[in-house]
Design an enzyme around this catalytic site. Structure first.
Site, PDB file in Angstrom:
ATOM      1  CG  ASP A  11      -2.234   0.726   0.965  1.00 25.66           C
ATOM      2  OD1 ASP A  11      -2.337   1.448  -0.045  1.00 25.66           O
ATOM      3  OD2 ASP A  11      -3.148   0.607   1.804  1.00 25.66           O
ATOM      4  CD  GLU A  13      -3.242   5.081   1.598  1.00 22.50           C
ATOM      5  OE1 GLU A  13      -4.208   5.417   0.915  1.00 22.50           O
ATOM      6  OE2 GLU A  13      -2.700   3.942   1.522  1.00 22.50           O
ATOM      7  CG  HIS A  64      -2.310   3.425  -3.027  1.00 24.62           C
ATOM      8  ND1 HIS A  64      -2.946   3.884  -1.886  1.00 24.62           N
ATOM      9  CD2 HIS A  64      -2.230   4.496  -3.862  1.00 24.62           C
ATOM     10  CE1 HIS A  64      -3.212   5.165  -2.026  1.00 24.62           C
ATOM     11  NE2 HIS A  64      -2.800   5.566  -3.217  1.00 24.62           N
ATOM     12  CG  HIS A 120      -8.417   4.900   4.097  1.00 29.06           C
ATOM     13  ND1 HIS A 120      -7.082   5.278   4.052  1.00 29.06           N
ATOM     14  CD2 HIS A 120      -8.593   4.033   3.068  1.00 29.06           C
ATOM     15  CE1 HIS A 120      -6.488   4.676   3.042  1.00 29.06           C
ATOM     16  NE2 HIS A 120      -7.374   3.902   2.434  1.00 29.06           N
ATOM     17  CD  GLU A 138      -7.171  -0.432   3.327  1.00 25.52           C
ATOM     18  OE1 GLU A 138      -6.006  -0.604   2.913  1.00 25.52           O
ATOM     19  OE2 GLU A 138      -7.801   0.617   3.138  1.00 25.52           O
TER      20      GLU A 138
END
Length: 278
Positions: A11, A13, A64, A120, A138
């Protein structure tokens, strides 16, 4: 002798140096730099895996946003890349091909965590996900669907909150804190080179001790609740057999026969969230 198969789900972030949504959006400022940072951290993890197991087969799932972020020409050529969407297992595509360990690189904490960098769950269309009543981001979704396939999550890199989230679920996993969250869009972050070196060393350790980490399993059936940002998405979801509206405007419920089915259901709701009312 053939070595193990290791899947790296990457990912953005949770990559060192990244703190703001504009840095993770393909249409916004500094995304190109973020792609390079993300690719470099994945390469560090690949290097660590191969130092532990020189004969390992390494598969990397770009996980992502559009799933088209990693720079293929800059990725370690010894790895294979899973790129593009939609795909059946989303962020952990490749598990269905068989794997012995899963590494989560550049991950972030679940929606509602804080302070946590860019926290998130799946997308801005989703406010919260609960599996059997437990809030699950996630990290938890991907760890439990990996467990469905008998694959342990042995490593995670990201901010301090994301690292704590995995340790709560998988105490034996190795975590690499590449930044300390100060808020949703602020952190104290390591230099990218330092983060990459720590990740390389941690990946070596994690792969060597993979047999000591049990898969995270959640037996079915699994009751799933998803709070959605838009009531219009809830309207669409109720058209899907087995999906129902909970009391109120924003929650969809369904039951997965197992974690793989539950995961696909959450993915479908994320995709429905991209559809705007006509």
């Amino acid at each position: 002798m053939t070595g193990p198969t290791v899947l790296i789900s990457a990912d953005m972030e949770g990559i060192s140096g990244i703190v703001h949504p504009t840095e993770t959006n393909p249409d916004r400022y500094d995304y190109d730099r973020s792609r390079r940072l993300m690719t470099a951290e994945v390469n560090a993890a690949i290097l660590g895996v191969l130092e532990a197991e020189p004969d390992a087969a390494v598969l990397v799932a770009d996980a992502h946003g559009p799933f088209r972020n990693l720079l293929p020409e800059e990725l370690d050529r010894r790895a294979r890349l899973v790129r593009g969407q939609p795909r059946p297992l989303g962020m952990v595509a490749g598990l269905e091909l068989g794997a012995d360990a899963l590494l989560l690189v550049g991950y972030h904490a679940r929606a509602g965590s804080g302070p946590a960098v860019l926290a998130h769950t799946m997308s801005g269309a989703v406010l919260d996900v609960r599996l059997n009543g437990r809030p699950t981001g996630e990290i938890g979704l991907n760890a439990t669907v990996a467990g469905h396939f008998g694959v342990p999550v042995v490593l995670l890199s990201g901010d301090d909150v994301a690292c704590a989230e995995l340790r709560d679920l998988v105490p034996g996993a190795v975590t690499v804190e590449v930044k300390h969250a100060l808020g949703q869009a602020a952190a104290v972050t390591l230099h990218p080179g330092e983060a990459q070196e720590r990740l390389r060393r941690a990946a070596t350790t994690a792969v060597r001790q993979r047999a000591q980490v049990p898969p995270l399993t959640l037996p079915g059936p699994i009751d799933v609740e998803v709070d959605l940002y838009s009531p219009a998405t809830v309207d669409l979801a109720t058209l899907v057999p087995g999906f129902a509206r909970a009391p109120g405007a924003r929650t969809v419920t369904f039951t997965g026969r197992d974690m793989a089915e539950a995961y696909r259901g959450v993915q479908l709701l994320v995709q429905l969230g991209q559809i705007k009312p006509g």
